[in-house]
Design a protein around this motif. Structure first.
Motif, PDB file in Angstrom:
ATOM      1  N   LYS A 138      43.777  35.361  27.574  1.00  0.00           N
ATOM      2  CA  LYS A 138      44.806  36.444  26.032  1.00  0.00           C
ATOM      3  C   LYS A 138      45.154  37.990  27.016  1.00  0.00           C
ATOM      4  O   LYS A 138      45.141  37.692  28.006  1.00  0.00           O
ATOM      5  CB  LYS A 138      44.072  37.258  25.197  1.00  0.00           C
ATOM      6  N   SER A 139      47.270  37.168  27.493  1.00  0.00           N
ATOM      7  CA  SER A 139      47.349  38.353  27.888  1.00  0.00           C
ATOM      8  C   SER A 139      48.860  39.103  27.054  1.00  0.00           C
ATOM      9  O   SER A 139      49.817  37.788  26.983  1.00  0.00           O
ATOM     10  CB  SER A 139      48.083  37.662  29.422  1.00  0.00           C
ATOM     11  N   MET A 140      48.439  39.849  26.855  1.00  0.00           N
ATOM     12  CA  MET A 140      49.981  40.428  25.929  1.00  0.00           C
ATOM     13  C   MET A 140      51.021  41.189  27.014  1.00  0.00           C
ATOM     14  O   MET A 140      52.291  40.181  26.749  1.00  0.00           O
ATOM     15  CB  MET A 140      49.305  42.364  25.302  1.00  0.00           C
ATOM     16  N   THR A 141      50.749  40.943  28.446  1.00  0.00           N
ATOM     17  CA  THR A 141      51.953  40.846  29.508  1.00  0.00           C
ATOM     18  C   THR A 141      52.426  38.965  29.171  1.00  0.00           C
ATOM     19  O   THR A 141      53.835  39.457  29.524  1.00  0.00           O
ATOM     20  CB  THR A 141      51.141  41.094  30.490  1.00  0.00           C
ATOM     21  N   ALA A 142      51.598  37.943  29.603  1.00  0.00           N
ATOM     22  CA  ALA A 142      52.261  36.644  28.971  1.00  0.00           C
ATOM     23  C   ALA A 142      53.457  36.535  27.700  1.00  0.00           C
ATOM     24  O   ALA A 142      54.349  35.905  28.193  1.00  0.00           O
ATOM     25  CB  ALA A 142      51.365  36.387  29.392  1.00  0.00           C
ATOM     26  N   VAL A 161      45.969  31.028  33.890  1.00  0.00           N
ATOM     27  CA  VAL A 161      46.541  32.181  33.761  1.00  0.00           C
ATOM     28  C   VAL A 161      45.646  32.942  33.146  1.00  0.00           C
ATOM     29  O   VAL A 161      45.997  32.993  31.472  1.00  0.00           O
ATOM     30  CB  VAL A 161      47.978  31.871  33.332  1.00  0.00           C
ATOM     31  N   SER A 162      45.555  34.260  33.468  1.00  0.00           N
ATOM     32  CA  SER A 162      44.439  34.979  32.843  1.00  0.00           C
ATOM     33  C   SER A 162      45.685  37.033  32.745  1.00  0.00           C
ATOM     34  O   SER A 162      46.365  36.622  34.052  1.00  0.00           O
ATOM     35  CB  SER A 162      43.089  35.648  33.187  1.00  0.00           C
ATOM     36  N   GLY A 163      45.706  36.906  31.905  1.00  0.00           N
ATOM     37  CA  GLY A 163      46.437  38.412  32.134  1.00  0.00           C
ATOM     38  C   GLY A 163      44.351  40.048  32.651  1.00  0.00           C
ATOM     39  O   GLY A 163      44.001  39.209  33.637  1.00  0.00           O
ATOM     40  N   ALA A 164      44.551  40.742  32.829  1.00  0.00           N
ATOM     41  CA  ALA A 164      43.554  41.684  33.188  1.00  0.00           C
ATOM     42  C   ALA A 164      43.986  43.320  32.654  1.00  0.00           C
ATOM     43  O   ALA A 164      45.026  43.282  31.980  1.00  0.00           O
ATOM     44  CB  ALA A 164      44.503  42.024  34.918  1.00  0.00           C
ATOM     45  N   ALA A 172      46.970  35.364  37.356  1.00  0.00           N
ATOM     46  CA  ALA A 172      46.454  36.573  36.636  1.00  0.00           C
ATOM     47  C   ALA A 172      48.092  38.105  36.978  1.00  0.00           C
ATOM     48  O   ALA A 172      48.976  38.136  37.889  1.00  0.00           O
ATOM     49  CB  ALA A 172      45.892  38.454  37.497  1.00  0.00           C
ATOM     50  N   ILE A 173      48.091  38.254  35.417  1.00  0.00           N
ATOM     51  CA  ILE A 173      49.718  38.661  35.102  1.00  0.00           C
ATOM     52  C   ILE A 173      49.429  39.961  34.803  1.00  0.00           C
ATOM     53  O   ILE A 173      48.324  39.816  34.126  1.00  0.00           O
ATOM     54  CB  ILE A 173      50.624  37.504  34.265  1.00  0.00           C
ATOM     55  N   VAL A 174      49.993  40.743  35.296  1.00  0.00           N
ATOM     56  CA  VAL A 174      49.379  42.805  36.045  1.00  0.00           C
ATOM     57  C   VAL A 174      49.947  42.925  35.076  1.00  0.00           C
ATOM     58  O   VAL A 174      51.162  43.102  35.901  1.00  0.00           O
ATOM     59  CB  VAL A 174      48.117  42.922  36.421  1.00  0.00           C
ATOM     60  N   GLY A 175      50.959  44.433  34.073  1.00  0.00           N
ATOM     61  CA  GLY A 175      51.842  44.709  34.184  1.00  0.00           C
ATOM     62  C   GLY A 175      51.475  46.322  35.806  1.00  0.00           C
ATOM     63  O   GLY A 175      50.419  46.447  35.740  1.00  0.00           O
ATOM     64  N   LEU A 176      52.538  46.851  36.361  1.00  0.00           N
ATOM     65  CA  LEU A 176      52.198  48.141  36.912  1.00  0.00           C
ATOM     66  C   LEU A 176      50.946  49.086  36.361  1.00  0.00           C
ATOM     67  O   LEU A 176      50.376  49.356  37.036  1.00  0.00           O
ATOM     68  CB  LEU A 176      53.359  48.556  37.931  1.00  0.00           C
ATOM     69  N   VAL A 199      47.652  36.938  42.080  1.00  0.00           N
ATOM     70  CA  VAL A 199      47.938  38.029  41.320  1.00  0.00           C
ATOM     71  C   VAL A 199      49.462  39.008  41.298  1.00  0.00           C
ATOM     72  O   VAL A 199      49.493  38.597  41.907  1.00  0.00           O
ATOM     73  CB  VAL A 199      47.028  39.038  41.839  1.00  0.00           C
ATOM     74  N   VAL A 200      50.136  38.614  39.871  1.00  0.00           N
ATOM     75  CA  VAL A 200      51.822  38.391  39.535  1.00  0.00           C
ATOM     76  C   VAL A 200      51.646  39.772  38.988  1.00  0.00           C
ATOM     77  O   VAL A 200      51.229  39.662  38.201  1.00  0.00           O
ATOM     78  CB  VAL A 200      52.051  37.234  38.927  1.00  0.00           C
ATOM     79  N   PHE A 201      51.698  41.526  39.790  1.00  0.00           N
ATOM     80  CA  PHE A 201      52.058  42.406  38.939  1.00  0.00           C
ATOM     81  C   PHE A 201      53.039  42.242  38.876  1.00  0.00           C
ATOM     82  O   PHE A 201      54.501  41.631  39.307  1.00  0.00           O
ATOM     83  CB  PHE A 201      51.968  43.628  39.776  1.00  0.00           C
TER      84      PHE A 201
END
Lengths: 107, 729
Positions: free
Chosen positions: B113-117, B204-207, B238-242, B293-295
């Motif tokens: 689950k990733s809201m950022t994705a 692919v995950s969020g954080a 990992a997709i992570v909002g800054l 890790v993709v910010f």
């Protein structure tokens, strides 16, 4: 790997406030065992239990900086309430979690 | 896949469909009640106010140094073998992820689950680029199969029944499932998705947070799919909002302490995972996981520096603001939001998904403050929603007619009052005087949807014109107060002020009523007509002259809250600070004045066996923090308070909200009136004339009509002047 019924793993620490186990899961085998099994059993030494997460903070940092790239807090079995908010235990992770609490050592 | 109407006409169609979905209504209603109880239990014994303030401060500190924290994270994570990227746009982030999959010759991608994705529509892009993508979170997998977006940030499939899910799974597996057996459905998901876990080339995950100090990303999950997604495949992205960056582990622990409790009432999620750099992955050529890790920036860096909106980046994605929203409770996340839903969704959509997607949804807010009261990082959500609304109006360079009307009339007090006088005269043929309502809806102005409540008639004589005959001078008053009457009491319900005058005289309180006071300006502020709101605000400060009195007394919680909390923010720098401060200190609502200042006792009141239900106005319980005084006053004044469920949930009025969104207003109103009816109360009271209008109007359309009054009226009714004289102070 599709059929790991029971996995027995060590457990490095625990946090009393939330009943959480802390597994230092750098080892791939340890991760697979604790993630794919239907039943997960851990051995926990009583003197590794911290009262709460904040008191564990320093130890956690030390373990991470000391090389543990995968630390897992585990509290109970896997669960979801995604369907009609009805709680179902046992989703992708283990369906049961058993903790063998080892108190003290033989003198 | 996610289609949000760009205009109100389309939006109203969507709303009607949502309101007509009986399952959705029931599911959301059950959830709304259950959530409040579980949240309360989860925070027992915890100093929540302190924790929220501390977490908000920690997030604010981090937001001031995002580039610094990013650099520190990158350094520490890359020292452990991670590859760290910064994507400036959603497009860029998708490109990076797609490229990683391509260079690792991945065919099948699994996602946790990733809201950022979701924000960057990653799945669409990956599928277009030829990859097979499987969501592994149960709720996300369900909506993926249905080609829908999430209707809640934590429980994406809450809008679906078990029958719908069972039917879906039957189609997927080719086997007929028992449509009632949820346990079985979950086991089906376990079995079906296990294959994906074991064969996918990339996860692919969020954080939930990214710790700069150690280069660690953290995930709070329950199902175990997050762990499998980040362990089995040879590549993990990992997709992570800054804004997820925090300086240290302690700040991360703060988030862990609050997020599960506020989101679902859990003390902690089943799993909290801390991933730092590469871990052993024996299937890979070098025996090590390929870890990226993709910010994501996508406007966050600019937001972080915005003096008004930076607080929106404190959000930890708990979903609580949706859980307590009365509007969400009626229409769900597909209607109250775009990708992000609920109160925070109405704000973030503007910055991440543009004006068009924000235009309709941002208006769908009652300003009841329920969201703000549960936000774990103290974001002033209602305020930001109004600010976004203002931006959208600026972008569209087109003001709604009501805005222009309000501005024209409100700024000119004499024009305003003359117009009301003319309206009072013009309405006469249509008024049912015995019930104080307009018999027929003015169909030129309003539509059939607005027929859910009887419209109040304007009073024949407003309070301000009654005052010369009613004014009085006490030789030796215990208190001198100035009355701010407010439009609703003045022009619609002057009897409420007359009740107050009766009580004031009896309790030796001198009331002054300056005629040059005008509308408090809240309606203008709510329509983002800032200039008008400021002008009337200054007029009122002059008229009230608060310094000369012990208290500024009000009968309307909305006016009181706006005068007390809105004026300081709005008028700072435009008038002497002391004058604003005097008003702020001396504003008091009727119930608090009676109970806490006058300390009225039961003796002067005649007891009557009458069960009184209470509705707590939003602006009183949340705006002013007053909850005990009104309920005590009911009992002190000889009545019997009978509790109802959800007393502090909005009545659905919201000023012009009830005209703009009558369908939702009606649904919220009738839920409340159902509670009151079931309580067996003889009468319903509240401390806000706006609520009185809404509640009374709704009651008059129902089979069982329970009278609705302002609390001042029932207190004045029970006052026995002969007993009062005996106990004269």
């Amino acid at each position: 790997m599709r059929e790991i019924r029971v996995a027995l793993t060590p457990c490095a620490y625990a946090i009393a406030e939330t009943g959480s186990l802390v597994l230092l899961s750098q080892s791939e085998d340890l991760r697979l065992a604790s993630m794919l099994s239907d039943t997960h059993v851990v051995c926990l030494e009583a003197d590794t239990i911290f009262p709460d997460a904040f008191s564990f903070s320093e130890t956690l940092r030390r373990e991470i900086e000391g090389g543990c790239g995968y630390v897992s807090f585990i509290t109970g079995a896997s669960r979801t309430a995604d369907i009609e908010r009805v709680l179902a235990i046992g989703v992708h992770g283990p369906q049961q979690l058993h903790i063998l609490l080892m108190e003290g050592r033989q003198s | 896949m996610i289609e949000t109407p760009h205009d109100l006409a389309g939006y109203h169609v969507q709303i009607r469909n949502a309101l007509g979905n009986q399952f959705l209504r029931t599911a959301l209603g059950n959830f709304a009640s259950a959530y409040k109880i579980s949240r309360q239990k989860a925070f027992e014994g915890i100093d929540l106010e302190r924790k929220r303030a501390e977490l908000a401060a920690a997030k604010d500190q981090s937001l001031k140094r995002l580039p610094e924290l990013f650099a520190e994270f990158k350094r520490n994570a890359e020292a452990r073998g991670a590859i760290v990227h910064l994507a400036h746009t959603a497009e860029e982030a998708c490109q990076i992820v797609s490229q990683i999959a391509k260079e690792n010759r991945v065919r099948h991608i699994i996602k946790s689950k990733s809201m950022t994705a979701e924000e960057i529509h990653l799945n669409n892009r990956l599928e277009t680029d030829g990859f097979q993508v499987t969501e592994t979170d149960l709720g996300e997998w369900i909506i993926q199969l249905r080609h829908e977006g999430p209707s809640h940030m934590v429980m994406p499939a809450i809008h679906l029944s078990r029958q719908q899910v069972g039917t879906l799974f039957s189609q997927v597996t080719g086997q007929q499932l028992d449509l009632e057996d949820i346990e079985r459905m979950v086991k089906v998901a376990r079995r079906e998705l296990r294959e994906a876990f074991l064969t996918a080339g990339m996860g692919v995950s969020g954080a939930n947070f990214a710790v700069a100090q150690t280069g660690t990303i953290g995930m709070l999950t329950n199902e175990g799919n997050g762990r499998l997604t980040t362990t089995l495949p040879g590549v993990h992205v990992a997709i992570v909002g800054l804004e997820k960056l925090v300086p240290d582990i302690d700040t991360a622990l703060r988030i862990i302490e609050i997020l599960p409790r506020n989101a679902t009432g859990q003390a902690i999620t089943s799993y909290v995972t801390w991933i730092t750099g590469q871990t052993p992955c024996l299937a890979n050529p070098e025996g090590k996981k390929i870890h990226h890790v993709v910010f994501l920036d996508n406007g966050r860096l600019r937001l972080a520096e915005d003096p008004i909106f930076s607080q929106a980046l404190r959000c930890i994605r708990c979903g609580a603001c949706a859980n307590v929203c009365p509007v969400y409770g009626k229409v769900g996340g597909h209607t109250l939001g775009h990708v992000y839903i609920g109160a925070i969704g109405l704000i973030l959509t503007y910055f991440y998904h543009g004006t068009d997607n924000t235009r309709a949804i941002v208006r769908n807010c009652l300003n009841c403050q329920a969201c703000k009261s549960v936000c774990p990082v103290n974001i002033d959500l209602p305020y930001l929603i109004k600010e976004v609304y203002r931006r959208v109006l600026d972008d569209d360079r087109k003001k709604p007619l009501k805005n222009r009307l309000v501005s024209t009339f409100m700024k000119n007090r004499t024009l305003f009052h003359s117009a009301l006088k003319a309206a009072a005269a013009a309405q006469k043929p249509f008024v049912d005087a015995s019930r104080g309502i307009v018999r027929h809806l003015p169909y030129a102005l309003l539509k059939a949807e607005h027929d859910f409540r009887a419209l109040p008639a304007l009073a024949e004589t407003p309070f301000r014109n009654l005052w010369p005959a009613v004014r009085y001078q006490l030789p030796n008053p215990a208190y001198r107060v100035v009355l701010f009457v407010g439009c609703a009491v003045d022009f619609v319900s002057p009897e409420q002020a007359l009740a107050l005058v009766k009580l004031a005289i009896a309790f030796n309180v001198q009331i002054d009523f300056p005629q040059n006071q005008t509308c408090c300006g809240l309606p203008a502020a709510m329509m983002a007509e800032q200039e008008t709101a400021v002008e009337v605000g200054l007029q009122n400060i002059e008229a009230l002259d608060a310094e000369r009195y012990d208290y500024v007394l009000t009968l309307c919680a909305s006016c009181a809250s706006h005068l007390k909390e809105g004026y300081p923010k709005m008028l700072a720098g435009k008038i002497d600070a002391e004058r604003i401060d005097a008003l702020h200190r001396k504003i008091i609502d009727f119930s608090s004045f009676m109970v806490d200042v006058l300390k009225v006792a039961p003796e002067p009141f005649q007891k009557k066996e009458r069960r009184v239900a209470y509705h707590s106005p939003c602006h009183l319980c949340r705006g002013l923090g007053v909850t005990e005084a009104p309920r005590k006053l009911i009992d002190i004044s000889g009545n019997s308070y009978v509790p109802c469920p959800e007393e502090d949930v909005c009545c659905g009025f919201g000023g012009s909200y009830s005209i703009e969104f009558p369908e939702i207003s009606a649904a919220i109103l009738n839920q409340k009136l159902d509670h009151v009816e079931r309580s067996g109360a003889d009468i319903l009271v509240t401390d806000c004339p706006g609520c009185v209008m809404q509640l009374r109007g709704g009651m008059l359309k129902r089979e069982k009509v329970i009278p609705v009054k302002h609390i001042a009226e029932i207190v004045a009714e029970r006052l026995d002047l002969s007993k009062k004289a005996k106990n004269a102070t």
